[in-house]
Design a protein around this motif. Structure first.
Motif, PDB file in Angstrom:
ATOM      1  N   SER A  86       0.827  -1.216   0.000  1.00 10.07           N
ATOM      2  CA  SER A  86       0.000   0.000   0.000  1.00 10.07           C
ATOM      3  C   SER A  86       0.856   1.258   0.000  1.00 10.07           C
ATOM      4  N   ARG A  87       2.050   1.192   0.600  1.00 12.68           N
ATOM      5  CA  ARG A  87       2.961   2.340   0.546  1.00 12.68           C
ATOM      6  C   ARG A  87       3.445   2.567  -0.877  1.00 12.68           C
ATOM      7  N   ILE A  88       3.714   1.476  -1.594  1.00  9.91           N
ATOM      8  CA  ILE A  88       4.115   1.609  -2.996  1.00  9.91           C
ATOM      9  C   ILE A  88       2.981   2.230  -3.799  1.00  9.91           C
ATOM     10  N   ALA A  89       1.747   1.791  -3.549  1.00  9.36           N
ATOM     11  CA  ALA A  89       0.604   2.360  -4.256  1.00  9.36           C
ATOM     12  C   ALA A  89       0.400   3.827  -3.902  1.00  9.36           C
ATOM     13  N   MET A  90       0.682   4.198  -2.660  1.00  6.90           N
ATOM     14  CA  MET A  90       0.508   5.595  -2.259  1.00  6.90           C
ATOM     15  C   MET A  90       1.627   6.495  -2.787  1.00  6.90           C
ATOM     16  N   GLU A  94      -1.135   8.366  -8.811  1.00  7.51           N
ATOM     17  CA  GLU A  94      -2.564   8.096  -8.651  1.00  7.51           C
ATOM     18  C   GLU A  94      -2.823   7.580  -7.245  1.00  7.51           C
ATOM     19  N   ARG A  95      -3.029   8.454  -6.306  1.00  2.29           N
ATOM     20  CA  ARG A  95      -3.314   8.050  -4.928  1.00  2.29           C
ATOM     21  C   ARG A  95      -4.786   7.672  -4.838  1.00  2.29           C
ATOM     22  N   ASP A  96      -5.019   6.469  -4.328  1.00  5.47           N
ATOM     23  CA  ASP A  96      -6.362   5.935  -4.271  1.00  5.47           C
ATOM     24  C   ASP A  96      -6.762   5.747  -2.810  1.00  5.47           C
ATOM     25  N   TYR A 101      -6.803   2.776   2.768  1.00  3.89           N
ATOM     26  CA  TYR A 101      -7.443   1.803   3.650  1.00  3.89           C
ATOM     27  C   TYR A 101      -6.599   0.547   3.822  1.00  3.89           C
ATOM     28  N   ALA A 102      -5.877   0.142   2.774  1.00  5.24           N
ATOM     29  CA  ALA A 102      -4.976  -1.008   2.892  1.00  5.24           C
ATOM     30  C   ALA A 102      -3.840  -0.697   3.857  1.00  5.24           C
ATOM     31  N   GLN A 103      -3.355   0.523   3.832  1.00  2.00           N
ATOM     32  CA  GLN A 103      -2.300   0.930   4.764  1.00  2.00           C
ATOM     33  C   GLN A 103      -2.811   0.867   6.202  1.00  2.00           C
ATOM     34  N   ILE A 104      -4.006   1.367   6.446  1.00  2.00           N
ATOM     35  CA  ILE A 104      -4.589   1.332   7.788  1.00  2.00           C
ATOM     36  C   ILE A 104      -4.860  -0.107   8.223  1.00  2.00           C
TER      37      ILE A 104
END
Length: 121
Positions: A86-90, A94-96, A101-104
């Motif tokens: 989720s950190r890679i995605a953030m 494109e921040r989703d 929510y996956a990070q939390i």
């Protein structure tokens, strides 16, 4: 009898905040647009990912039939992988909200498995 003093003060103040502008300027970015924080995050990701996978393999080789603690440790490492993904995605442009929510979720699962490990000890 005591004297009673009544203080009548008027708080008739009118503050107009319609002309206030707030702006945020990130001073940590270099001229080409890459910030120092992003570089630190990518370095942490590049180091954490292989070590987490090696630790998962090492703990997986220790699992026996009557021990529960290595299973909790493997679950803790899986929650670390969820946080890492989720950190890679953030970190992408494109921040989703799903990555947030996956990070939390990864953080809460990590804390939960740490509690399970401490209770098992």
């Amino acid at each position: 009898m005591e004297d009673f003093i009544i203080n009548n003060t008027s708080w008739d103040k009118n503050y107009n905040y319609s002309n206030v502008n707030f702006s945020y300027h990130n001073d940590t970015s270099s001229p080409n647009g890459v910030s120092f924080i992003n570089v630190v995050h990518w370095i942490i990701i590049c180091i954490e990912l292989p070590f987490t996978l090696v630790a998962m393999f090492a703990v997986l080789s220790l699992v026996k039939n009557d021990q529960v603690s290595p299973v909790y440790v493997i679950n803790l490492l899986i929650s670390d992988l969820v946080q890492l993904g989720s950190r890679i995605a953030m970190m992408t442009k494109e921040r989703d909200i799903i990555s947030f929510y996956a990070q939390i979720f990864g953080l809460l699962a990590s804390v939960g498995f740490m509690v399970c490990i401490s209770l098992e000890r």
